[in-house]
Every structure is written in structure tokens, then in C-alpha cells.
Scaffold this motif. Structure first.
Motif, PDB file in Angstrom:
ATOM      1  N   LYS D 315     -10.371  -9.532  65.740  1.00 36.59           N
ATOM      2  CA  LYS D 315     -10.542  -9.050  64.375  1.00 36.59           C
ATOM      3  C   LYS D 315      -9.800  -7.728  64.200  1.00 36.59           C
ATOM      4  O   LYS D 315      -9.577  -7.006  65.173  1.00 36.59           O
ATOM      5  CB  LYS D 315     -12.030  -8.859  64.092  1.00 36.59           C
ATOM      6  N   PRO D 316      -9.482  -7.370  62.978  1.00 35.50           N
ATOM      7  CA  PRO D 316      -8.768  -6.110  62.748  1.00 35.50           C
ATOM      8  C   PRO D 316      -9.465  -4.898  63.370  1.00 35.50           C
ATOM      9  O   PRO D 316      -8.809  -4.015  63.910  1.00 35.50           O
ATOM     10  CB  PRO D 316      -8.727  -6.021  61.222  1.00 35.50           C
ATOM     11  N   CYS D 317     -10.805  -4.862  63.332  1.00 36.78           N
ATOM     12  CA  CYS D 317     -11.487  -3.691  63.892  1.00 36.78           C
ATOM     13  C   CYS D 317     -11.276  -3.624  65.404  1.00 36.78           C
ATOM     14  O   CYS D 317     -11.067  -2.551  65.968  1.00 36.78           O
ATOM     15  CB  CYS D 317     -12.977  -3.715  63.553  1.00 36.78           C
ATOM     16  N   VAL D 318     -11.295  -4.797  66.065  1.00 36.48           N
ATOM     17  CA  VAL D 318     -11.049  -4.825  67.511  1.00 36.48           C
ATOM     18  C   VAL D 318      -9.601  -4.421  67.791  1.00 36.48           C
ATOM     19  O   VAL D 318      -9.310  -3.698  68.758  1.00 36.48           O
ATOM     20  CB  VAL D 318     -11.351  -6.234  68.084  1.00 36.48           C
ATOM     21  N   PHE D 319      -8.719  -4.857  66.914  1.00 38.57           N
ATOM     22  CA  PHE D 319      -7.305  -4.467  67.060  1.00 38.57           C
ATOM     23  C   PHE D 319      -7.161  -2.940  66.949  1.00 38.57           C
ATOM     24  O   PHE D 319      -6.412  -2.311  67.702  1.00 38.57           O
ATOM     25  CB  PHE D 319      -6.465  -5.168  65.984  1.00 38.57           C
ATOM     26  N   GLY D 320      -7.915  -2.361  66.043  1.00 37.00           N
ATOM     27  CA  GLY D 320      -7.871  -0.909  65.881  1.00 37.00           C
ATOM     28  C   GLY D 320      -8.315  -0.194  67.150  1.00 37.00           C
ATOM     29  O   GLY D 320      -7.669   0.757  67.617  1.00 37.00           O
ATOM     30  N   GLU D 321      -9.394  -0.686  67.735  1.00 34.93           N
ATOM     31  CA  GLU D 321      -9.876  -0.081  68.986  1.00 34.93           C
ATOM     32  C   GLU D 321      -8.842  -0.262  70.097  1.00 34.93           C
ATOM     33  O   GLU D 321      -8.614   0.638  70.909  1.00 34.93           O
ATOM     34  CB  GLU D 321     -11.185  -0.738  69.435  1.00 34.93           C
ATOM     35  N   LEU D 322      -8.238  -1.434  70.128  1.00 40.00           N
ATOM     36  CA  LEU D 322      -7.229  -1.723  71.151  1.00 40.00           C
ATOM     37  C   LEU D 322      -6.101  -0.697  71.053  1.00 40.00           C
ATOM     38  O   LEU D 322      -5.654  -0.152  72.057  1.00 40.00           O
ATOM     39  CB  LEU D 322      -6.695  -3.147  70.937  1.00 40.00           C
ATOM     40  N   MET D 323      -5.651  -0.416  69.824  1.00 36.28           N
ATOM     41  CA  MET D 323      -4.555   0.544  69.654  1.00 36.28           C
ATOM     42  C   MET D 323      -4.959   1.916  70.211  1.00 36.28           C
ATOM     43  O   MET D 323      -4.165   2.595  70.858  1.00 36.28           O
ATOM     44  CB  MET D 323      -4.183   0.669  68.173  1.00 36.28           C
ATOM     45  N   GLN D 324      -6.205   2.279  69.966  1.00 26.41           N
ATOM     46  CA  GLN D 324      -6.656   3.581  70.466  1.00 26.41           C
ATOM     47  C   GLN D 324      -6.779   3.589  71.994  1.00 26.41           C
ATOM     48  O   GLN D 324      -6.456   4.582  72.649  1.00 26.41           O
ATOM     49  CB  GLN D 324      -7.987   3.937  69.821  1.00 26.41           C
ATOM     50  N   ASP D 325      -7.232   2.472  72.545  1.00 25.36           N
ATOM     51  CA  ASP D 325      -7.401   2.395  74.001  1.00 25.36           C
ATOM     52  C   ASP D 325      -6.055   2.386  74.719  1.00 25.36           C
ATOM     53  O   ASP D 325      -5.940   2.846  75.856  1.00 25.36           O
ATOM     54  CB  ASP D 325      -8.159   1.112  74.391  1.00 25.36           C
ATOM     55  N   ILE D 326      -5.075   1.818  74.050  1.00 26.96           N
ATOM     56  CA  ILE D 326      -3.762   1.701  74.673  1.00 26.96           C
ATOM     57  C   ILE D 326      -3.000   3.028  74.667  1.00 26.96           C
ATOM     58  O   ILE D 326      -2.201   3.293  75.571  1.00 26.96           O
ATOM     59  CB  ILE D 326      -2.958   0.599  73.940  1.00 26.96           C
TER      60      ILE D 326
END
Lengths: 339, 339, 339, 339
Positions: D315-326
Motif C-alpha cells: 500500500k502507499p503508506c507501506v511504500f512511504g515507510e519503505l522509502m524512509q527505511d531505505i
């Protein structure tokens, strides 16, 4: 467990099979349609051997829904297992770094390498004494003399030692002298060895077999745990595929898979996975980033003259740089380095 | 042996390497061009470990031209090896037919099956006493009691017995009691076991590992032969691939490959290769047609209640038909059947 | 179709999913236990896309029980399909023998080979005009000129011609000029090409992809058949595995598998499977013995100077011997040879 | 190029072959010993087709020393290729993040997702219009209507669009409308398509085939580049192995391999590699850590109702977290994020 019946199986046959299954203590729920005839088994299915059910000529397939491993299963043991070895914790916050040569060659060599890798961040020392070689004519390791040299290196540095066992007859010596007993990829389904190691209380480093599925690997851990030894550390070291550029294909997806399926710690061996020293650094970084609990890396002070696997060994200075490069990635995924 | 150097390797480095190699007694022939720098080694290269040469950072690759196996190599032993077992010849004109249940379950079972398969054309009896199972919770075989029952079946029928060994500690008993000692696929690279079997004088049936190349398989035969036991029979039983319809993928090309590379007899196991009883018949035919020296087939009098692998076992009557169907194919490829 | 739910899925979620599924016209049968929660779907599940159901976060797995192919499925078409090509029947009692060079090189070459293979027992002529090559710098075939030469060879011998198509834009020409249109392994999942070939009424020889499962291969046949063309002939040509001694691993178990799952004819290509001319003979025999409907074999009058794949081509005289060697095996499995 | 001759090849035959080779303009250096007879070819070997040499019956093997790809080879183009797409640079310091749904479903869907992924750090938008599906009965994409919706999403967000082409006949439309043309894994060796794309001047995203070696993958890039289009971006998306827990096995070692062998940018697709949404995050991190130039990730606002591949979409929210984690991992390996 789900039993899929062949289309057109007679009612009478279904009842016969149902009775056999109920006799083993499970409740049998049929779902019967024109194109689907299944039996859903509810209850304790552990006494039912799926291959035996498949032998029934009316059975198309048997699917197990629950994983076949119990003691290695996270479902029944939600918290992470942390293995303690002489004060170091494998599977905790600290990244485990096992380093050392492919094989122990001499006292000077193993002590020098041990001191260097310790100074640069290793937490355990590896070194082969008994070497499984494809050819009977290749160097087979220093064997018991190698174990003695490893002990000297441990004495000199305090690093716990990890080395590979090849046969049940050596368990007594390994149990006495070694800190972590390694089972190599080729012995991952040497069930006699696994069971006997299960009766020790030593940590076991269980490498994944060259063509083992994740489930089979966990079943091999289960062999050890079924005998009462729950100190198992898994090690992904590459699987065999059609690709020939690398010696094996490192399966980093296995790390999150293991973390979901099991509570056991899992580390990665980038040296054996690739067979190329210059690939160790990027894949070590990748391993830490996907969530591995540690690394096992081949380090040699003179790779060009190493008695085995020099082409995949890095020098101590390269190892030192690797440790520094890994540190920020470890931090990014919530891990700590020993140094 | 051919050593491919990295482009741009300094003349000085080439000379250093050349000296190291010459010191091992070979003659070094350089072929140097702008895009190709190789060293061709002529002479006895057996003292040179290719992985050690690969550790040299100027070396791109090492290619061995001669196969690494010696005693198993047809080049040094052009005539076919024929293994004799209680008067039966494996690897000769007669097609070897090994039949019997996955595991020995009871005296009645094993004697009944032995009598039936003998009557229908089997020349040896198989039956598992020690069973390597993926799960520690599955039936592991009757072990030593199973061996006793096999001996009774041999007494009753005269059929020599073939059964699997799992650990070195059982060699003494197997050497005394068993006619052909089987090494299973999962132990194909259990090098300690292979070496110790090499010190017996019993015929060894060596199954191919699940992901073993043909060369590795022959190197495992070499482990046995290097210790002085040249009575090795190879067995193709399917390799692991991405295909899931069959349990494994039977590699029938391995048969002509083995016949070219080696002088050892090679047989085929269609039961384990496919995991499906109805596939045994076509693949057994195919195996004979490609030139296998024999077959090993699982036969059970009551597959639906077999304690293991019932789904791949055929009934004695089906086995009888199989023998009849195979006969004309055996004739077509110049073989004889026992019956 | 069976839907396995995650352990602990809420009753409410199960009901929501059940309603969604029932809305698509199936009946949903729940089997709910402590360790097993499944929904068995009875009825017409063709409107349910399993990957969509898997996207539901409460779903662990979806298993389809019925095979996903319909028109290619033996269940709905029990009798064997026989494809007729200019009077020859592929999939009937007569063994189909397709022979000819890897690529058409000249009029003399293709006519000479066509005459020789016809005289020795071939029933169709193969020859590549458009060649899929790994390298853009390798010989790519004579293309349309090659087709013209094939037509001349057909005229000279009466043999129907089989040749490979590489792109949809050539379908019109192939439909007019070619008797059997071959789809190569690398295009097995070129779905646009498959669909457009499905709109012709020409027999299609569909090679198995290098890493295609049997099910995927049949789904590719289904792509052709879904458009109305049921003249599909399957061709096993080896799959990609870790073994490097042979170019590919010929999967002869695929033949009985296809015979059980489908009604389509299936032939075997031992030349591409092994990449070695001396392996063609044993594997051709094996293919006939396991029940293949025919063979496709590379034959060249001057393999050493062939423009492609000479190392796997046999000479006409060897082809002649092969035909004679195969005859008794064909008889043994109930087949007839053309000559 | 090295030609290994069969043991015992006659002097006369060696001379004949030498002359043939010299006629093609190379210099032939023989190394002849009792157990080794090789010819080392120095000079421009590009006119020699190794498979043709292998067809010589005295030739055991031909080994190419130089890689067969030229334009894709780092040796002849040492600096990294950076592909520019509407101002974004792929292969430079900035990590490329391509995100979007498996398939375009509606205007609302694609615009909403495009806005969300842009806000969270995506630099390009992906979305399937033409969908290659294993089954002819599955949703095949909105096709040309899908392209129109992608254009609207580009207009709304400024994100360049990436979408898959399936056949040569669509090249004209794609060239006009699309920013990066994707070639899917199943078409990696659709050589006609590759050559025709080579005649455009559009960036091509070339996915690795399911069973393609790294060398074959680079040869497919060479097909495009040989026609003059050097704007090729490689994409690792998992290879097919025996492991069934993940849909494919993501081969992260391919990233450093490509970086050594080629100058082309290479990105990673963790969604298709694993087929499991919860594995995207760890493997995306691993991909960045090993040195990939970017990621392509499936993002859907309602995975449970996605028309395809919802089980692997985040989901977009998970994608957002992924960007921050990366982000910190990107920093650790010297990369920058767009946001």
C-alpha cells in the motif's frame, strides 16, 4: 491437512478412508462437489504420514497446511532464540561476525589471522580442520591437529571457535574442544549425524544444503532439536541453480522467510555463495540489510597461497574495510557491531 | 590444464606464476595476444590444485581439460566393469533387476514380495532397513531387525540383498550381512562414509545426489575407488529442478554420458525419480532403451498400506507385466533378461 | 479450488470473503478447526482469479484442484488428438519422424538432405529459415529465401515442411507456405504470437520453454486453442538445470505426464536437448520407449561445415542406422514406422 | 578463444583446422602435449562462430575467453552509462524508484497511486497496460486505453511512465507515448522485438528471463544496442529455481556481477521476485545495499481488490515507510534519494 480425492471417487471409498483417518484421532470434514472432492482434517494430524495417505489410489494429492516442523516453528515459540557462546549472543541485537581461513594451515597462520580479525571486529573464529572436498586427492585438512591449533588461537584471542564436523565418530572430541559445531551443506541431510548432534548440548551451525528447500532445511534443524538440542544457528550459503558466473546463487530471500517461519538465528556466508572474493563485500552488505543475524566470512593473510578456497578469501585489511562499511547499514536496520 | 590470465597481466607476474608451476613438474606453454593470455600446462598436472591457482589475483579462470577422476575414468580402463554378486553379473549382458519394497516391514511382507519379484524376473532384492526421512517424526525403518528379515528373505529365495547404509558405524554389520551396500542420494557427498566403504570389498550402489553434476557423482565413486574398492554401481534417480509435477526430473541423458566417461555399470530408479507409481512403467522402458545396465524398482504387495512411499510402489502383478513389456526393448538394445 | 486461511482469521473476515466468492456463483464450504481454516469452493470457479484471492491478507494460499487448462485437458477430451499434415498423421499409430538441418543453407543442401532423410524414413522435413540466436552477431538464417528453398525441397520430395516463426508479422507468409509452424522454446510465452497463431488453422509445433513447467507449457497450448486452433503438437526439448555436461536436461518424464494430462500429441527433440550428436541415438530410443509420438532430429550432410549446431547434427547415414535401431522399440510399444 | 582438441587427434587434422582458422584472419598457437592438445587463437576472433568449430569431430570443446558482448561490455566502455528520462538520471548517484500498480485499472486508480508514490519518493511511474498472463482466460490489461490513462497520470504528476510492450506491432505507439519501454522476462529472448526496439531511441527496461544466465541477459541487451540504441536499463527480477516458498529466487549477486561486466544501469524488482508483499521491504533494502541503481516496486491503493498481483503489492503508506527505511542504507552506499 487437506486430502484431494480423484474425481469420481466412489462414496464407499471415501467412507473407508474417512474411517481409517478417524481411527487416528482426527475429525474428517468432507467437501464434495462435481469437480472437487476434498477431505479437510481437523485435530492432531501429527500421527498421519502424508506419503502413506498419498499411496491410496483414490487420493490425488495431500497438502499439509501446517508446517511439518514443530520445535523450529515460530508459531509455537514466538520469541527469537538467542544462542550464547562464551558470552557472545547470536541472534540478538549484536551482529555476529565469524571470520577466519577456509582451512587451518599452521599455528602462525591461524593465530595471526585470529588476532587480525578480532582487532577488526570479528566475534568468532572459523577455520576448517576436517575439509569436505569434492576430490579424494585434494587437501583434506589437518584434522585433529587442526583442532589443536584452533584451540591455541582461541587461547590467544579469546574468540570462540567454529569448525565443521564430518562424521558421528568425532562428536565426542568436538563436544569437548569446539564452541560451535558446523554441519556443512553436503551433510545437511546426514540424518544420523544430525540426531547424534541433537544429543549434545553444543550450538550447531547448520548450513543449507545445495539444493535444499527452506522447509527441508528447517526439518534438518528439527532433527537436531527433536533430540533436545535447541541451540541451532542456520546459515544460508547459496543454492545450486543454472547460473554459472557465481559458484552458487545466494538466496537472500531465505532470510526474511526464515525469520517468519522460525525463531532460530540465521547468518549468511557470502564467500561460499559466490566463490569470488570481490563479491563478498556487496553481498555481506546485502545480507545485513535484509536482516541476517550475522555473517561468516573467509579471511586469509595470503589468499594466493591458501591451501583451499583462496579465490574467495579476502585479506585482513579488506575485512577491516568491510566491517567499517557494514556498520552504518547495521545501524540502519537496528543492529549493533561488536566494535 | 589451461590457465586464463586477466587481460593486462604484467610480464613479470606471468613469469612468477610460470616458475611456481614449473616447480611442480609441468611444462608451461604461454599463448599471449592482445585479448588472450593463457598458459597451457603439459605434463602431470595432478599435483596442481586448480582452486589454488585460481586464488592468484592475475588468474581469470582455470579450466581442466582432463576429467578429475582417474580410477572411474574410461580413458584409463576402457573395458566395462562387471560387478559380480552371488553369481549375478551387474554391467554385463544381463539386465539387472532390483526389486522390493521401500522398507522392510515384517517377515511375511518381505518374504512374500521377494518370492513374487523373483518369480517375475527380479535378480536382486531391495528393501530399506535404515530409512533416511526428511522428518524426524516419520517411520525410520526397522534398522537391525530389518537386516535380519532381509537375510531371511535371501535365504528363502536366493536373491542377493541390497539395502541402504546411513552411517560409518554400521559398516561392519553391513559388510557381513548385505550383498550390495547402497549409499543414498543425500549421502552422495558424505565423504567419510564413502572413504570407509572404499576400505571394504563389498559392491556399493551409489545413488546420484539430488543436485549432483555427473562429474561430482563420478568423483564420489572415485572416493570409494581411491581406497581400493572398485566394485561401484552407479544409480540415476532423478535430479532436482523447478518442475513440480514429478518429485524429481529423471535425467536419462546421464546414462550415455556415464557410459562414455566411465566404465562403471549404471542403473536407473524410476520409482524415486518420479514419485508416481504409474510413471514407473514408461520410464523403466526408457531407461532400458537408452542403455542402462538395469533398474531398481519399488514393489509392494499392498501399496496403500505401505509404511513409506506407497504412492510410487507398484504391485507384484504390475511388476510382472513390466518385466514382459521390457523384454522386447532389452532385446532391441542387445540385452538379456534373467527370465 | 481450496482457499487456506491464515490461522486466527476472524469469523467476520471469513464471512466477508465468503460473500465475495458466492457473488461469483460458487458455493463455499468452510472447514474450520484450531489449526486449519479452509474454504472449499464447489461449482464453476473459472471466474475466480486465484491471484486476486491471494491478495486478501487473510488468505495464506490458494490451491487449484482442477488444472487451469480446458481445451488442452484430457478430462474434457478423452480421445487422442491426431493432427493431419498432407496425409501424414501425427499422434496416431505411426511414429512421426521430422528430420533435417538446423538451418537451410542452399538449394542443393536442403534438397539433398530432404531426399536422404525421406529415403531413410523421415515423414516431415525440418529446416530453420529464421534462426533465434543468442548473439546478434551470429548467422540469423536465410529468412524468406530459406522458406523458398524449403518449398522447393517439399516439391522435390513430397515431405511436408516444419519451420520456426519468430514474430507475428510473418504469420501470413507462414500460413501460406509452411505445413507445420514451429514456436521455439524462447517464444513459448510470447503470448501475442500464440494468440495470433491461434487464429490460423495451421498445425503448430510448440516447443517447451527452457524453464517452463508442464502446466505452463499446456497453458501456452491453451493460448493457441482458446482462439480456435486445436492443431497443436507439443515438443519436449530439454529443460535448464544445473547440469552442464549436456546443453539441457531432456525431461522424458514429461511424455507420460502430457499423455495423462492432455490429448495433444507430443514429440521429442534429442538434438537440442543434449547438444551432442552422439547422444541423439540413445535418447531417441528412450523417447520412443517412453511413448513419444515422434522425434525431431537434426540431420546435416556436412556437420563440420554446418552454419549452425553442427555439433548436435548427425549425418544421413547415422540417421539411417537410427531409424533401423528404433524400429524394434517402436514395435515393442505398439507403434509403426513409416518405412 | 581456446579450442580443446580430442586426445589423439592426428597432426594432419590439426593442420587442416589451423588453416581454416587462419583463413579467417586469426593467428593459431598450438599447445600440444600427451594429455593436452589446444589451439589458442589470438587476434580478431569475432568472425569465428564457436558452435561451428565445435561441430568439428576432433574438437572436444571451444572456450571463449572474451565475453561475447561488445557494446554492453565495460571493457570497451569503462564509465557508467546514465540514462536520462525527462530530467531524471538512471544509473547516476540518485537512486531510481519506479513505483505503481501491476496493472492500470482506471483513471482514478492510476492518478491516485501516481500522486501518492510521487509524494513519498518515487521518480518514475509504472503500470501495466498490456499484461502477459500465463492463462489466456486471465485479465490481459486495458491495452491502449491503459496507455491513455498512464499519460493522464504523467500529466497529473510529471512522473515519466514505464510500461511493458509485448509485440513489435506496438512499437510505434510506445515510442510516441511511453518514456521507458519495458521488455518482460518472458520476452527477454524475443529477438525480433529486441532488434526492432534497438531501432528506436527510447530507453528500454530489460528484465532478466526466468532462466537466463547473466551472459544471456547481456547478450539480449547487445541485441538492442547492436541496432544503435544504447539506452538500456537492466532489471533483476528473480530466477527460477527448485525453491517454492518464494515465486522466484532473487539473485542479488547478479548486481555486482553486472557492475563488473557491464556499464549499464541495473535495478531490482523485489515484488515479482518474491511474490509476497511482506518480503518487498527487506529485499528492497538488500538490493540498495548490494549496489543496485534503483528499484521497481508494485504499489496499489487496494491490493485486496487489485486486478492482478495484489498479493505482492504494498500500500502507499507501506511504500512511504519503505522509502524512509531505505534512505540511510542509500546514504551508506553513497546514493541519494530523490526526496
Amino acid at each position: 491437512m487437506i486430502i484431494v480425492l480423484k474425481p469420481g471417487t466412489q462414496q464407499e471409498e471415501i467412507q473407508k478412508l474417512t474411517k481409517q483417518l478417524e481411527a487416528k484421532g482426527v475429525s474428517v470434514n468432507p467437501v464434495i462437489g462435481t469437480d472437487l472432492s476434498i477431505l479437510g482434517l481437523v485435530g492432531d494430524t501429527s500421527k498421519i504420514d502424508p506419503t502413506q495417505v498419498e499411496a491410496n489410489r483414490n487420493v490425488e494429492r495431500v497438502m499439509h497446511v501446517a508446517e511439518p516442523f514443530k520445535k523450529a516453528n515460530r508459531m509455537f515459540h514466538p520469541e527469537d532464540t538467542v544462542v550464547e557462546v562464551r558470552g557472545r549472543k547470536i541472534g540478538g541485537k549484536e551482529l555476529t561476525i565469524i571470520a577466519g581461513p577456509c582451512s587451518v594451515e599452521s599455528e602462525e597462520q591461524i593465530i595471526a589471522i585470529a588476532q587480525e580479525v578480532k582487532a577488526k571486529g570479528a566475534t568468532l573464529l572459523r577455520g576448517g580442520a576436517f575439509k569436505p572436498r569434492t576430490s579424494p586427492y585434494a587437501f583434506q585438512g589437518l584434522k585433529y591437529d587442526g583442532l589443536e591449533l584452533l584451540k591455541k588461537a582461541r587461547e590467544a584471542t579469546g574468540l570462540p571457535i567454529v569448525t565443521e564436523i564430518m562424521a558421528p565418530q568425532d562428536i565426542e572430541v568436538f563436544e569437548r574442544d569446539v564452541d560451535v559445531i558446523q554441519v556443512g551443506a553436503r551433510n545437511m541431510q546426514n540424518f544420523t549425524l544430525l540426531s547424534e548432534l541433537g544429543r549434545t548440548r553444543k550450538p550447531i551451525l547448520l548450513k543449507r544444503g545445495l539444493s535444499a528447500t527452506i522447509e527441508e532445511w528447517l526439518m534438518s534443524a528439527e532433527y537436531i532439536m527433536a533430540e533436545g538440542n535447541d541451540q541451532v544457528i542456520l546459515c544460508e550459503r547459496g543454492i545450486r541453480t543454472f547460473e554459472t558466473y557465481t559458484r552458487n546463487t545466494l538466496d537472500l530471500s531465505a532470510i526474511p522467510a526464515i525469520k517468519k517461519l522460525s525463531h532460530l538465528p540465521v547468518i549468511v556466508d557470502p564467500s561460499h555463495a559466490t566463490g569470488k572474493w570481490w563479491m563478498v563485500e556487496p553481498l555481506a552488505k546485502g545480507a545485513v540489510a535484509v536482516g541476517a543475524d550475522g555473517l561468516i566470512v573467509e579471511v586469509h593473510n595470503d589468499p594466493q597461497n591458501a591451501l583451499c578456497d583462496g579465490q574467495q578469501s579476502i585479506k585482513p585489511c579488506v575485512f577491516g574495510e568491510l566491517m567499517q562499511d557494514i556498520a552504518p547499514i547495521a545501524t540502519a536496520v537496528g543492529r549493533e557491531m561488536a566494535l
